[in-house]
Design a protein around this motif. Structure first.
Motif: not given
Length: 151
Positions: A68-72, A81-89, A92-94
């Motif tokens: 959890x970064x600065x702000x929202x 399981x095979x690959x991983x992708x970075x996500x930025x959002x 407000x998360x569920x």
């Protein structure tokens, strides 16, 4: 008289065909931006999406990746399981969103990071979106929570 009826019938059929073709074209045009294809992280790595292509990314939130970064702004990684992708959002998360749980996000790739505009999380103990289950089964890492273990 018979020739007039036949001509009128042909005109009506032709008009109906033109109307049907026109309405089909309008529906297709209206839906061009509303269709979002689902992809698992392995599919995104194997076949990167085009610039500005909006799609749905789904998988499990990788353990230890939620920041959890600065702000929202929240960043995390989604894996199948095979690959991983970075996500930025940004937003407000569920309430039920957490590491190790299934999720689907809608957004696009920007400089190797999936920028999500919407995040959906599981809603109870056993629910996981069908697309996520299928992707995890494809990778061989899905375990059915309802399956009884052998005694």
């Amino acid at each position: 008289m018979k020739g007039l009826k036949k001509t009128r019938r042909i005109q009506i059929i032709a008009l109906a065909f033109v109307a049907l073709a026109g309405s089909t074209a309008l529906i297709g045009y209206a839906m061009r931006d509303g269709i979002n294809f689902f992809r698992a992280p392995a599919q995104v790595v194997a076949d990167p999406p085009q610039m500005d292509e909006v799609f749905r990314l789904g998988g499990l939130v990788e353990d230890g990746s939620l920041v959890r970064g600065q702000g929202e702004t929240i960043t995390f990684r989604v894996t199948d399981g095979a690959e991983s992708i970075p996500v930025a959002y940004t937003g407000v998360l569920p309430d039920l969103f957490k590491e190790g749980q299934g999720m689907i996000g809608t957004g696009k790739m920007v400089d190797g990071v999936f920028e999500a505009t919407e995040i959906l999380a599981k809603h109870d103990e056993t629910y996981m979106p069908k697309e996520v289950i299928d992707a995890l089964k494809e990778q061989g890492v899905y375990e059915d929570p309802n399956k009884q273990s052998g005694s």
